[in-house]
Write a protein that holds these residues in place. Structure first.
Motif, short mmCIF file in Angstrom:
data_model
loop_
_atom_site.label_atom_id
_atom_site.label_comp_id
_atom_site.label_asym_id
_atom_site.label_seq_id
_atom_site.Cartn_x
_atom_site.Cartn_y
_atom_site.Cartn_z
N ALA A 119 23.00 35.10 50.73
CA ALA A 119 21.89 36.00 50.40
C ALA A 119 21.33 36.67 51.65
N LEU B 196 18.87 25.85 45.91
CA LEU B 196 19.31 26.80 46.93
C LEU B 196 20.10 26.07 48.01
N LEU C 96 18.26 36.43 45.84
CA LEU C 96 18.19 35.14 45.18
C LEU C 96 17.60 35.26 43.78
N HIS D 156 22.06 30.43 50.49
CA HIS D 156 21.07 31.09 51.35
C HIS D 156 21.76 31.92 52.43
N TYR E 105 27.32 35.80 43.10
CA TYR E 105 26.53 34.94 43.98
C TYR E 105 26.52 33.48 43.52
N SER F 235 15.05 37.23 49.33
CA SER F 235 14.46 36.77 48.07
C SER F 235 14.84 37.67 46.91
#
Length: 652
Positions: free
Chosen positions: A90, A82, A105, A87, A251, A102
């Motif tokens: 996200a 990550l 992710l 991060h 992503y 979360s």
């Protein structure tokens, strides 16, 4: 004496519970050594009395060693899966959609594969396209006015793809592949997002001709878990690459120089899992954060993209020399013919003449033989006695079967007139193929739908009956295209039905050979004229203008709030402080369900400037309901409130 300092880790827990969507501080024992950011760890969750997975977001030192903190139990892996940029993306996507980081992710970081991780060396070579391939890519890019400048200057553009086949490869695939090759030559990574595996395979074929295979990273659901994890680890490396995949590929944790999305109006690009973010919106947020080039390419244009073009946020890029398909609309006389005649004489004659030379495409709306039946006497729709679903027939004379529960209805009787006989009310791909097979004796008939997938057909004479979106590519292009069931498609209760139909028709028309006739049967009006003039952007702009007075998406954002009467009431109450317009909230109205307590739903319309405040308020309402629903240590009741932002159709 001041307390001793200690190391702490700020951890994002891998949990779907909304109240845990924040960073938690944990002490780092000295025995763990150096713990880099982004690694997987296991930490205790005291409120639940168990151990949970998480990611280290930050490592810091604090002086207050007396503060009671739980300790990180173990570092699962030393690989920083990550990175900070992932991060940040996200978190931004989750905040915009009133969801959890979360959950975002979970879409991109695969489960750990120990053997793959141990074999990973993180030293992939830097590869570049050959001079010959780069020259070919530059020729493709030069077809589009201003595209080279958009790529070089990290601009944003809506690109109208040329509706053409070149040596069996669609022009849109060459466009994306050429753009990615140009970026790779400059030492930058690219992310190419397509709706489904068929588009993915076509794009991979186009890339194979321009870039080395070592530079292409595939990301899709057909991969095995080890292959997917191996591809993910490759995107963590510094060596530039081209990520090709479906919606979650947007992503990918590369440092992207280009993000491109093909056919953003396809519903497959909408994420069905929380927080329900469309790949288009994720790409927009990513471009804003990273400053990469951004392309939305398609044969048609969605109202969402057209809104950004109107605002000047996206540049309108088209081919310097447009070659338009030859679209033939039904005449007024043909429009007045009985609806039982699916294919008028002009389309029939065109198909017959073209079938003597090569393949002919016939697009239909539904798969199967007859997806719906009616009573032979009173014409009432035939419904299943068990679940109320529509009855259909798998072949002529077959026992009716429910399309929902799959039960046979051999003893069916009409509840209105008691008749026991049914009549075929619609034609699916198989029934259409059966009818055309009798009308075109000696011509091979091919069915292409979800049950009979066909990727490619040759240049021999054939009739290809395909459902929308399942049309195979024909060598040399189809000699004629006939678009049936247009009126039925336009009757769907969907705000965006005209957009969708125009997209289906345009994508099918793009498979035709140069100069081949494309017959749109039984349809007139704005969508038909947009197809005939190949001016889909003007149709999108007209749709946008018609929705603005009604405050319908995408002119405004819409949130769906659903849950118990009390929970929805409390959530809407939290919006009263935001000074939204008086007509912003529609509802609540009851939801047809057997759940107890009964559920209601409400729609909240708000402008883009208020988006952050509305999302924050609704997220707070979800967290408050989740916390109040706790019953004892580690237990929770079922959530009584759900929130979904940016729904495409308020009638959903």
């Amino acid at each position: 004496m001041p307390p001793e300092s200690r190391r702490i880790a700020r951890v994002l827990l891998d949990s779907p519970l909304p109240q845990l969507d924040r960073l938690f501080d944990y002490a780092l024992p000295a025995a763990l050594g150096d713990v880099p950011r982004g690694v997987r760890v296991r930490v205790p969750l005291r409120t639940a009395g168990r151990v949970i997975d998480g990611y280290v977001i930050d490592v810091d030192t604090e002086d207050d060693a007396e503060r009671p903190l739980s300790e990180v139990e173990t570092v699962v892996s030393a690989v920083p899966v990550l990175p900070e940029r992932l991060h940040t993306l996200a978190r931004r996507v989750a905040d915009r959609a009133a969801g959890s980081a979360s959950d975002v992710l979970r879409l991109v970081i695969p489960k750990r594969q120990v053997r793959v991780e141990k074999a990973w060396t993180a030293d992939s070579p830097v590869v570049r396209p050959t001079a010959e391939a780069l020259a070919q890519a530059e020729q493709i890019i030069a077809v589009y006015d201003g595209l080279a400048d958009v790529l070089d200057e990290a601009g944003r553009a809506a690109v109208e793809a040329v509706p053409r086949l070149d040596d069996g490869v669609q022009a849109w695939a060459r466009l994306l592949a050429a753009s990615a090759a140009r970026m790779l030559a400059a030492g930058k990574s690219s992310i190419l997002v397509v709706p489904d595996h068929r588009d993915l395979d076509r794009l991979l074929a186009a890339l194979d001709a321009l870039v080395p295979s070592e530079a292409v990273v595939r990301h899709d659901s057909r991969q095995t878990n080890p292959d997917r994890y191996r591809a993910f680890l490759r995107t963590l490396e510094d060596a530039p690459c081209i990520v090709v995949g479906n919606r979650s590929a947007v992503y990918a944790p590369v440092v992207a120089g280009l993000v491109a999305i093909w056919d953003d109006g396809d519903p497959l690009l909408g994420e069905p899992l929380s927080p329900y973010v469309n790949a288009r919106d994720a790409a927009l947020l990513r471009q804003e954060l990273e400053g990469s080039a951004l392309l939305f390419a398609g044969h048609t244009r969605t109202t969402d993209v057209e809104r950004l073009v109107v605002l000047g946020w996206l540049q309108d890029v088209r081919a310097a020399r447009r070659v338009l398909p030859r679209v033939v609309l039904s005449t007024p006389q043909e429009m007045e013919q009985p609806t039982a005649q699916r294919m008028p004489s002009s389309a029939f004659l065109a198909a017959r003449d073209a079938a003597a030379e090569g393949p002919v495409l016939v697009q239909v709306s539904r798969p199967g033989f007859s997806p719906s039946l009616v009573c032979a006497q009173c014409r009432a729709p035939a419904r299943c006695a068990h679940c109320g679903g529509p009855l259909g027939a798998r072949h002529r004379g077959a026992v009716p079967v429910c399309g929902w529960c799959g039960r046979g209805a051999s003893a069916w009787a009409c509840p209105a007139c008691s008749s026991t006989k049914v009549r075929l009310a619609s034609s699916g791909s198989e029934r259409t193929a059966d009818e055309l097979g009798r009308a075109f004796p000696g011509v091979r008939v091919i069915v292409a739908d979800s049950a009979h997938p066909v990727e490619r057909v040759g240049d021999r004479p054939a009739l290809v009956v395909a459902t929308r979106g399942a049309e195979p590519i024909a060598d040399g292009g189809y000699r004629a295209v006939v678009l049936l069931d247009g009126p039925r498609m336009l009757q769907a209760p969907d705000l965006r039905v005209a957009e969708s139909c125009l997209r289906w028709w345009s994508n099918a028309a793009a498979l035709a050979a140069p100069g081949a006739p494309i017959h749109l049967v039984g349809v007139n009006g704005a969508a038909a004229k947009a197809l005939a003039t190949w001016n889909q952007a003007a149709h999108a702009r007209a749709e946008l203008e018609s929705r603005a007075p009604l405050h319908m998406p995408p002119t405004t954002r819409v949130a769906l709030v659903q849950g118990s009467v009390a929970a929805v009431g409390r959530a809407l109450g939290m919006l009263t402080e935001l000074a939204l317009p008086s007509d912003a909230v529609l509802g609540p109205v009851p939801v047809e369900s057997d759940e107890v307590p009964p559920r209601v739903r409400a729609l909240v319309r708000f402008d883009y400037a208020s988006g952050a405040r509305v999302a924050t308020a609704l997220r707070a309402a979800v967290v408050a309901e989740a916390v109040s629903g706790r019953r004892g240590r580690g237990r929770t009741t079922k959530s009584t409130l759900s929130v979904r932002l940016d729904i495409l159709d308020p009638e959903l």
